[in-house]
Design an enzyme around this catalytic site. Structure first.
Site, PDB file in Angstrom:
ATOM      1  N   HIS A  41       0.826  -1.199   0.000  1.00 55.21           N
ATOM      2  CA  HIS A  41       0.000   0.000   0.000  1.00 55.21           C
ATOM      3  C   HIS A  41       0.865   1.256   0.000  1.00 55.21           C
ATOM      4  O   HIS A  41       1.034   1.927   1.017  1.00 55.21           O
ATOM      5  CB  HIS A  41      -0.955  -0.018   1.207  1.00 55.21           C
ATOM      6  CG  HIS A  41      -2.097  -0.957   1.019  1.00 55.21           C
ATOM      7  ND1 HIS A  41      -2.776  -1.545   2.061  1.00 55.21           N
ATOM      8  CD2 HIS A  41      -2.698  -1.412  -0.109  1.00 55.21           C
ATOM      9  CE1 HIS A  41      -3.731  -2.321   1.575  1.00 55.21           C
ATOM     10  NE2 HIS A  41      -3.695  -2.266   0.265  1.00 55.21           N
ATOM     11  N   HIS A  74      -0.033  -8.797   1.282  1.00 57.23           N
ATOM     12  CA  HIS A  74      -1.180  -8.912   2.194  1.00 57.23           C
ATOM     13  C   HIS A  74      -1.846 -10.279   2.163  1.00 57.23           C
ATOM     14  O   HIS A  74      -2.659 -10.583   3.029  1.00 57.23           O
ATOM     15  CB  HIS A  74      -2.236  -7.860   1.855  1.00 57.23           C
ATOM     16  CG  HIS A  74      -1.698  -6.463   1.907  1.00 57.23           C
ATOM     17  ND1 HIS A  74      -1.552  -5.679   0.794  1.00 57.23           N
ATOM     18  CD2 HIS A  74      -1.242  -5.739   2.944  1.00 57.23           C
ATOM     19  CE1 HIS A  74      -1.036  -4.515   1.152  1.00 57.23           C
ATOM     20  NE2 HIS A  74      -0.832  -4.528   2.437  1.00 57.23           N
ATOM     21  N   HIS A 124      -9.898  -4.492   4.679  1.00 56.54           N
ATOM     22  CA  HIS A 124      -8.473  -4.528   4.338  1.00 56.54           C
ATOM     23  C   HIS A 124      -8.149  -5.865   3.664  1.00 56.54           C
ATOM     24  O   HIS A 124      -8.694  -6.913   4.060  1.00 56.54           O
ATOM     25  CB  HIS A 124      -7.637  -4.340   5.612  1.00 56.54           C
ATOM     26  CG  HIS A 124      -6.178  -4.132   5.341  1.00 56.54           C
ATOM     27  ND1 HIS A 124      -5.328  -5.175   5.020  1.00 56.54           N
ATOM     28  CD2 HIS A 124      -5.422  -3.009   5.320  1.00 56.54           C
ATOM     29  CE1 HIS A 124      -4.109  -4.690   4.834  1.00 56.54           C
ATOM     30  NE2 HIS A 124      -4.138  -3.377   5.004  1.00 56.54           N
ATOM     31  N   GLU A 126      -5.618  -7.857   3.768  1.00 55.35           N
ATOM     32  CA  GLU A 126      -5.102  -8.901   4.662  1.00 55.35           C
ATOM     33  C   GLU A 126      -6.250  -9.534   5.449  1.00 55.35           C
ATOM     34  O   GLU A 126      -6.296 -10.753   5.649  1.00 55.35           O
ATOM     35  CB  GLU A 126      -4.066  -8.310   5.623  1.00 55.35           C
ATOM     36  CG  GLU A 126      -3.515  -9.360   6.573  1.00 55.35           C
ATOM     37  CD  GLU A 126      -2.593  -8.784   7.639  1.00 55.35           C
ATOM     38  OE1 GLU A 126      -1.936  -7.757   7.388  1.00 55.35           O
ATOM     39  OE2 GLU A 126      -2.548  -9.370   8.740  1.00 55.35           O
ATOM     40  N   CYS A 194       2.856  -7.788  13.845  1.00 50.70           N
ATOM     41  CA  CYS A 194       4.200  -8.268  13.492  1.00 50.70           C
ATOM     42  C   CYS A 194       5.282  -7.388  14.110  1.00 50.70           C
ATOM     43  O   CYS A 194       5.017  -6.260  14.546  1.00 50.70           O
ATOM     44  CB  CYS A 194       4.348  -8.334  11.973  1.00 50.70           C
ATOM     45  SG  CYS A 194       4.625  -6.729  11.234  1.00 50.70           S
TER      46      CYS A 194
HETATM   47  S1  SF4 Z   1       6.688  -7.758   8.094  1.00 47.10           S
HETATM   48 FE1  SF4 Z   1       4.742  -7.078   8.986  1.00 47.10          FE
HETATM   49  S2  SF4 Z   1       4.220  -5.138   7.983  1.00 47.10           S
HETATM   50 FE2  SF4 Z   1       5.809  -6.125   6.774  1.00 47.10          FE
HETATM   51  S3  SF4 Z   1       4.660  -7.239   5.183  1.00 47.10           S
HETATM   52 FE3  SF4 Z   1       5.062  -8.658   6.871  1.00 47.10          FE
HETATM   53  S4  SF4 Z   1       3.254  -8.555   8.162  1.00 47.10           S
HETATM   54 FE4  SF4 Z   1       3.200  -6.749   6.815  1.00 47.10          FE
END
Ligand code: SF4
Length: 310
Positions: A41, A74, A124, A126, A194
């Site tokens: 994004h 995602h 979203h 994801e 994350c």
């Molecule tokens: S590390 Fe986290 S923010 Fe980056 S793509 Fe993976 S899940 Fe998304």
């Protein structure tokens, strides 16, 4: 003026991996490549790939049979993957391994008989992908206000999962409301947010007391960028979410300000550099980089199917 340049900022390991996969796919053949949804994004990243011939679409129906399609960081729902394979499409799957992990947990919890309360933002990409892993066993919870209104099955144990890019402050609020209503709720040790999202938010939280204003480089449809820009507002500080230096306005700052500059996980570093130049040119700003976490995580590269890209 002082600029506190937050670190870590910008591209996370999952975004770097997805961008590299699309670069390698473009280098591997001369035919068109379709990308299902924005690869990440960020308007500038998407525009750069669009100029190199990548065709971004919102559904598989827009892609001809046997074409090459990239799934973004995602992730997608299993039905989308099955449909793509049934149509003979060559799939380059750039789903972030940490999104895949949440998908695996959703399947596992559902198989073990749990009903999952999934905290995420409605609509979203994801969230749509994760809900598709176990649609009968998941209830989406988008805010603490929704907690009294949900009605998960009474005869199943409950557990929690989360979108990877949530605000940890907001996620804690929703989790507390869920625990209050469902005291026997099982909490997995790592429910989804994350490390990259957490590190960027914690860097802003740490540097916020020293700052008068915060500038976040990132697009308005980037969940983790928006969460970064919301953090200062809760502390009564000025905050701007900008696509690039072109969106900065001199009137928003004064020469005595200490400005905290960061970037969402999908924003490239060159856009941050453009902002630094802007602040140096207009305000003679002095820049200090402040490293809060030394982030070195890298993921295994996406496999580009050999010989299938024309
Ligand atoms: S590390 Fe986290 S923010 Fe980056 S793509 Fe993976 S899940 Fe998304």
């Amino acid at each position: 003026m002082k600029i506190l340049l937050a670190s870590p900022r910008g591209f996370c390991a999952g975004v770097k991996r997805a961008v590299r996969a699309l670069d390698e796919a473009l280098a591997a053949g001369s035919g068109p490549i379709w990308a299902l949804h924005e690869i990440v994004h960020n308007a500038s990243v998407v525009e750069r790939f669009r100029r190199r011939g990548v065709r971004f679409v919102d559904s598989l129906e827009q892609i001809p049979d046997r074409a090459v399609v990239l799934f973004s960081a995602h992730g997608v729902a299993p039905k989308v993957r099955e449909k793509a394979l049934a149509r003979g499409l060559t799939v380059i799957d750039a789903t972030c391994p940490l999104v895949e992990r949440v998908h695996r947990l959703a399947r596992r919890f559902a198989e073990e008989g749990y009903h999952i309360l999934y905290i995420g933002h409605r609509g979203h990409q994801e969230v749509i992908g994760t809900l598709g892993e176990a649609p009968e066993s998941i209830t989406l919870v988008a805010s603490a206000d929704e907690v009294p209104k949900i009605s998960p099955p009474a005869d199943r144990p409950l557990t929690v999962l989360m979108q990877t890019t949530l605000s940890f402050v907001e996620a804690d609020k929703i989790t507390s409301a869920l625990r209050e209503r469902f005291p026997r709720l099982a909490m997995p040790p790592d429910a989804g947010i994350c490390f990259a999202t957490r590190h960027r938010q914690e860097a802003v939280q740490t540097l916020l007391p020293e700052s008068d204003a915060v500038v976040v480089v990132g697009s308005a449809n980037s969940s983790n960028s928006r969460r970064l820009a919301e953090l200062p507002l809760a502390a009564g500080k000025r905050s701007r979410l900008i696509d690039s230096a072109a969106d900065l306005r001199e009137n928003d700052f004064s020469g005595g300000d200490t400005v905290l500059l960061t970037a969402g996980a999908s924003a490239p570093e060159e856009l941050v550099e453009g902002c630094l130049d802007w602040f140096r040119d207009r305000f003679g700003a002095e820049v200090r980089e402040r490293t809060i976490f030394d982030e070195r995580t890298a993921f295994r590269p996406v496999i580009i199917p050999p010989g299938e890209i024309k």
